[in-house]
Motif scaffolding. Structure first.
Motif, PDB file in Angstrom:
ATOM      1  N   GLY A 203      -9.980   6.610   9.269  1.00 26.72           N
ATOM      2  CA  GLY A 203      -8.882   6.597   8.307  1.00 26.72           C
ATOM      3  C   GLY A 203      -9.378   6.591   6.879  1.00 26.72           C
ATOM      4  O   GLY A 203      -8.852   7.299   6.014  1.00 26.72           O
ATOM      5  N   ASN A 204     -10.410   5.797   6.627  1.00 24.49           N
ATOM      6  CA  ASN A 204     -10.956   5.737   5.274  1.00 24.49           C
ATOM      7  C   ASN A 204     -11.611   7.056   4.867  1.00 24.49           C
ATOM      8  O   ASN A 204     -11.458   7.509   3.720  1.00 24.49           O
ATOM      9  CB  ASN A 204     -11.980   4.599   5.175  1.00 24.49           C
ATOM     10  N   LEU A 205     -12.343   7.687   5.792  1.00 27.92           N
ATOM     11  CA  LEU A 205     -12.976   8.965   5.474  1.00 27.92           C
ATOM     12  C   LEU A 205     -11.923  10.029   5.172  1.00 27.92           C
ATOM     13  O   LEU A 205     -12.038  10.774   4.191  1.00 27.92           O
ATOM     14  CB  LEU A 205     -13.871   9.411   6.623  1.00 27.92           C
ATOM     15  N   GLY A 206     -10.885  10.092   6.006  1.00 25.61           N
ATOM     16  CA  GLY A 206      -9.799  11.041   5.739  1.00 25.61           C
ATOM     17  C   GLY A 206      -9.126  10.759   4.411  1.00 25.61           C
ATOM     18  O   GLY A 206      -8.796  11.673   3.651  1.00 25.61           O
ATOM     19  N   GLY A 207      -8.931   9.478   4.102  1.00 20.80           N
ATOM     20  CA  GLY A 207      -8.312   9.108   2.838  1.00 20.80           C
ATOM     21  C   GLY A 207      -9.160   9.488   1.645  1.00 20.80           C
ATOM     22  O   GLY A 207      -8.644   9.952   0.617  1.00 20.80           O
ATOM     23  N   LEU A 208     -10.478   9.310   1.756  1.00 23.03           N
ATOM     24  CA  LEU A 208     -11.370   9.672   0.658  1.00 23.03           C
ATOM     25  C   LEU A 208     -11.308  11.168   0.381  1.00 23.03           C
ATOM     26  O   LEU A 208     -11.191  11.602  -0.778  1.00 23.03           O
ATOM     27  CB  LEU A 208     -12.807   9.251   0.997  1.00 23.03           C
ATOM     28  N   ILE A 209     -11.369  11.972   1.428  1.00 16.60           N
ATOM     29  CA  ILE A 209     -11.331  13.424   1.242  1.00 16.60           C
ATOM     30  C   ILE A 209      -9.985  13.857   0.671  1.00 16.60           C
ATOM     31  O   ILE A 209      -9.918  14.681  -0.261  1.00 16.60           O
ATOM     32  CB  ILE A 209     -11.626  14.129   2.583  1.00 16.60           C
ATOM     33  N   ALA A 210      -8.902  13.289   1.186  1.00 16.16           N
ATOM     34  CA  ALA A 210      -7.574  13.608   0.653  1.00 16.16           C
ATOM     35  C   ALA A 210      -7.470  13.207  -0.811  1.00 16.16           C
ATOM     36  O   ALA A 210      -6.920  13.944  -1.641  1.00 16.16           O
ATOM     37  CB  ALA A 210      -6.500  12.906   1.484  1.00 16.16           C
ATOM     38  N   GLY A 211      -8.016  12.045  -1.152  1.00 15.69           N
ATOM     39  CA  GLY A 211      -7.972  11.583  -2.537  1.00 15.69           C
ATOM     40  C   GLY A 211      -8.749  12.483  -3.477  1.00 15.69           C
ATOM     41  O   GLY A 211      -8.323  12.725  -4.613  1.00 15.69           O
ATOM     42  N   LEU A 212      -9.893  13.007  -3.018  1.00 15.61           N
ATOM     43  CA  LEU A 212     -10.679  13.911  -3.861  1.00 15.61           C
ATOM     44  C   LEU A 212      -9.925  15.214  -4.110  1.00 15.61           C
ATOM     45  O   LEU A 212      -9.899  15.727  -5.237  1.00 15.61           O
ATOM     46  CB  LEU A 212     -12.027  14.199  -3.192  1.00 15.61           C
ATOM     47  N   TYR A 213      -9.307  15.755  -3.063  1.00 13.09           N
ATOM     48  CA  TYR A 213      -8.588  17.022  -3.220  1.00 13.09           C
ATOM     49  C   TYR A 213      -7.332  16.868  -4.079  1.00 13.09           C
ATOM     50  O   TYR A 213      -6.982  17.770  -4.839  1.00 13.09           O
ATOM     51  CB  TYR A 213      -8.219  17.589  -1.850  1.00 13.09           C
ATOM     52  N   THR A 214      -6.650  15.732  -3.956  1.00  8.73           N
ATOM     53  CA  THR A 214      -5.391  15.532  -4.692  1.00  8.73           C
ATOM     54  C   THR A 214      -5.600  14.822  -6.017  1.00  8.73           C
ATOM     55  O   THR A 214      -4.651  14.593  -6.752  1.00  8.73           O
ATOM     56  CB  THR A 214      -4.399  14.728  -3.844  1.00  8.73           C
ATOM     57  N   LYS A 215      -6.874  14.436  -6.303  1.00  8.41           N
ATOM     58  CA  LYS A 215      -7.209  13.702  -7.530  1.00  8.41           C
ATOM     59  C   LYS A 215      -6.413  12.397  -7.636  1.00  8.41           C
ATOM     60  O   LYS A 215      -5.979  11.991  -8.708  1.00  8.41           O
ATOM     61  CB  LYS A 215      -7.000  14.589  -8.757  1.00  8.41           C
ATOM     62  N   ASP A 216      -6.247  11.766  -6.490  1.00  9.25           N
ATOM     63  CA  ASP A 216      -5.532  10.488  -6.407  1.00  9.25           C
ATOM     64  C   ASP A 216      -6.579   9.373  -6.446  1.00  9.25           C
ATOM     65  O   ASP A 216      -7.164   9.011  -5.428  1.00  9.25           O
ATOM     66  CB  ASP A 216      -4.723  10.439  -5.102  1.00  9.25           C
ATOM     67  N   TYR A 217      -6.795   8.828  -7.645  1.00  8.93           N
ATOM     68  CA  TYR A 217      -7.866   7.860  -7.834  1.00  8.93           C
ATOM     69  C   TYR A 217      -7.612   6.555  -7.077  1.00  8.93           C
ATOM     70  O   TYR A 217      -8.548   5.919  -6.593  1.00  8.93           O
ATOM     71  CB  TYR A 217      -8.077   7.592  -9.326  1.00  8.93           C
ATOM     72  N   GLU A 218      -6.359   6.161  -6.984  1.00  6.15           N
ATOM     73  CA  GLU A 218      -6.054   4.939  -6.238  1.00  6.15           C
ATOM     74  C   GLU A 218      -6.360   5.124  -4.748  1.00  6.15           C
ATOM     75  O   GLU A 218      -6.873   4.203  -4.095  1.00  6.15           O
ATOM     76  CB  GLU A 218      -4.591   4.543  -6.446  1.00  6.15           C
ATOM     77  N   LEU A 219      -6.054   6.282  -4.211  1.00  2.00           N
ATOM     78  CA  LEU A 219      -6.363   6.563  -2.810  1.00  2.00           C
ATOM     79  C   LEU A 219      -7.873   6.604  -2.591  1.00  2.00           C
ATOM     80  O   LEU A 219      -8.380   6.078  -1.590  1.00  2.00           O
ATOM     81  CB  LEU A 219      -5.725   7.885  -2.380  1.00  2.00           C
ATOM     82  N   ILE A 220      -8.598   7.197  -3.532  1.00  8.75           N
ATOM     83  CA  ILE A 220     -10.060   7.204  -3.448  1.00  8.75           C
ATOM     84  C   ILE A 220     -10.576   5.771  -3.372  1.00  8.75           C
ATOM     85  O   ILE A 220     -11.410   5.429  -2.532  1.00  8.75           O
ATOM     86  CB  ILE A 220     -10.673   7.943  -4.657  1.00  8.75           C
ATOM     87  N   GLY A 221     -10.055   4.913  -4.236  1.00 10.59           N
ATOM     88  CA  GLY A 221     -10.501   3.526  -4.265  1.00 10.59           C
ATOM     89  C   GLY A 221     -10.184   2.783  -2.973  1.00 10.59           C
ATOM     90  O   GLY A 221     -11.037   2.046  -2.451  1.00 10.59           O
ATOM     91  N   ARG A 222      -8.985   2.977  -2.444  1.00  7.81           N
ATOM     92  CA  ARG A 222      -8.603   2.293  -1.201  1.00  7.81           C
ATOM     93  C   ARG A 222      -9.467   2.735  -0.029  1.00  7.81           C
ATOM     94  O   ARG A 222      -9.659   1.983   0.930  1.00  7.81           O
ATOM     95  CB  ARG A 222      -7.134   2.576  -0.849  1.00  7.81           C
ATOM     96  N   SER A 223      -9.984   3.967  -0.118  1.00  7.36           N
ATOM     97  CA  SER A 223     -10.718   4.552   1.010  1.00  7.36           C
ATOM     98  C   SER A 223     -12.205   4.246   0.982  1.00  7.36           C
ATOM     99  O   SER A 223     -12.891   4.401   2.007  1.00  7.36           O
ATOM    100  CB  SER A 223     -10.510   6.075   1.017  1.00  7.36           C
ATOM    101  N   LEU A 224     -12.740   3.816  -0.156  1.00  7.39           N
ATOM    102  CA  LEU A 224     -14.173   3.550  -0.274  1.00  7.39           C
ATOM    103  C   LEU A 224     -14.517   2.202   0.364  1.00  7.39           C
ATOM    104  O   LEU A 224     -14.903   1.249  -0.310  1.00  7.39           O
ATOM    105  CB  LEU A 224     -14.603   3.584  -1.746  1.00  7.39           C
ATOM    106  N   ASN A 225     -14.363   2.148   1.672  1.00  5.13           N
ATOM    107  CA  ASN A 225     -14.595   0.915   2.407  1.00  5.13           C
ATOM    108  C   ASN A 225     -15.343   1.234   3.695  1.00  5.13           C
ATOM    109  O   ASN A 225     -14.972   2.157   4.429  1.00  5.13           O
ATOM    110  CB  ASN A 225     -13.265   0.233   2.728  1.00  5.13           C
ATOM    111  N   ASP A 226     -16.415   0.500   3.950  1.00  7.32           N
ATOM    112  CA  ASP A 226     -17.270   0.737   5.107  1.00  7.32           C
ATOM    113  C   ASP A 226     -17.280  -0.504   5.993  1.00  7.32           C
ATOM    114  O   ASP A 226     -17.770  -1.556   5.586  1.00  7.32           O
ATOM    115  CB  ASP A 226     -18.689   1.055   4.621  1.00  7.32           C
ATOM    116  N   VAL A 227     -16.749  -0.371   7.194  1.00  4.70           N
ATOM    117  CA  VAL A 227     -16.691  -1.518   8.109  1.00  4.70           C
ATOM    118  C   VAL A 227     -17.781  -1.453   9.185  1.00  4.70           C
ATOM    119  O   VAL A 227     -17.840  -2.336  10.040  1.00  4.70           O
ATOM    120  CB  VAL A 227     -15.302  -1.605   8.783  1.00  4.70           C
ATOM    121  N   ILE A 228     -18.634  -0.429   9.136  1.00  4.93           N
ATOM    122  CA  ILE A 228     -19.630  -0.234  10.199  1.00  4.93           C
ATOM    123  C   ILE A 228     -21.065  -0.418   9.702  1.00  4.93           C
ATOM    124  O   ILE A 228     -21.817  -1.237  10.231  1.00  4.93           O
ATOM    125  CB  ILE A 228     -19.478   1.161  10.841  1.00  4.93           C
TER     126      ILE A 228
END
Length: 307
Positions: A203-228
């Motif tokens: 989910g986070n990886l998909g969110g990061l890529i979506a945020g980069l394409y849409t220039k949604d900085y808040e989405l980029i920030g929410r997605s920069l999380n690594d649980v593994i």
């Protein structure tokens, strides 16, 4: 056509938290320089290395192995000499080995008349990366060659997608002057992950890529999380949690381990926030007694280039 070129091979940030072994970005202003020249004698020779104690033997050097990979696919009746001027410290976590591998294949391709595309060069550069890490992976060499953000969708066959960076993204990198070998940092990872963790990471990886394409900085920030990966590796880096928390509390979109470490990165929206975050990260690391550097960089959309 010139028989000698000088090239700039940029540093990179790999993984970007949720994109272990598949995501990376290219940095500006930080990188190695290489001189590659065409010579009459066949084969690859590394004639000079400055800035690092690395082997001159072709088969033991990342650049040499990558260079052989591309040269062996051609019918050239000449060879190449390579000078490597290291500015990126080995084991820094910002793509030292990938810069050498990428620079070698980029330069030789130029002197051959560009028979290969940049995407094809990534495959050759991966052969060199295997010398440093023990496995072929493209999360550093892909952004180093292509520039911008890159996603490695798959390896068989290699499928790399370049993503242009949103214009206001800045990266801050704190590089401690200690070495964490890629092979050591991989050794601490578990070969299995829980389904719950995998779903969160997807989910986070998909969110990061979506945020980069849409220039949604808040989405980029929410997605920069690594649980593994981060939970298993962060103990290798002194003051990691303190530095990461300082970056987040001072406006960073996200923060984490750059590549295999020990460098710690933060992504920020705008140069002003990046400068504030850099200051906070510096203050959070000073009590370790370990020397370090701080870099502030826009995302380099060009990648490896002739200078």
């Amino acid at each position: 056509m010139s028989n000698e070129i000088k090239i700039f091979c940029p540093a990179t940030i790999a993984n970007l938290n949720c994109g272990f072994d598949v995501m990376g970005l290219c940095l500006e202003g930080i990188g190695d320089e290489m001189i590659i020249r065409k010579v009459a004698e066949k084969g690859i020779r590394i004639t000079k290395i400055t800035g690092a104690d690395l082997p001159l033997e072709t088969e033991k050097n990342v650049a040499g192995v990558a260079a052989l990979a591309i040269l062996n696919t051609t019918q050239s009746d000449f060879g190449f000499e390579i000078e490597i001027h290291k500015k990126i410290k080995a084991g820094s976590g910002i793509g030292s080995s990938s810069a050498s591998a990428a620079g070698a294949v980029f330069g030789i391709n130029e002197l051959l008349g560009k028979p290969f595309t940049k995407h094809e060069l990534v495959d050759f550069a991966m052969k060199g990366e295997a010398v440093a890490s023990g496995s072929e992976h493209a999360d550093n060499v892909a952004p180093c060659i292509l520039g911008g953000f890159t996603l490695v969708r798959g390896y068989n066959p290699l499928d790399v997608i370049k993503i242009e960076s949103p214009s206001e993204i800045y990266a801050v990198v704190l590089h401690p002057h200690i070495e964490v070998k890629t092979s050591d940092s991989r050794a601490v990872l578990s070969p299995t992950v829980s389904l719950k963790s995998a779903i969160t990471q997807w989910g986070n990886l998909g969110g990061l890529i979506a945020g980069l394409y849409t220039k949604d900085y808040e989405l980029i920030g929410r997605s920069l999380n690594d649980v593994i990966v981060e939970p298993a590796r962060k103990h290798l880096i002194p003051n990691f949690d303190k530095v990461k928390n300082a970056a987040l509390q001072n406006g960073a979109l996200g923060s984490g381990i750059s590549g295999a470490g020990p460098s710690i990165f933060a992504l920020c929206k705008g140069e002003t926030i990046a400068n504030t975050v850099a200051k906070s990260m510096r203050n959070a690391y000073t009590d370790t007694g370990i020397a370090f550097d701080i870099h502030i960089s826009k995302v380099n959309d060009e990648g490896t280039k002739i200078i």
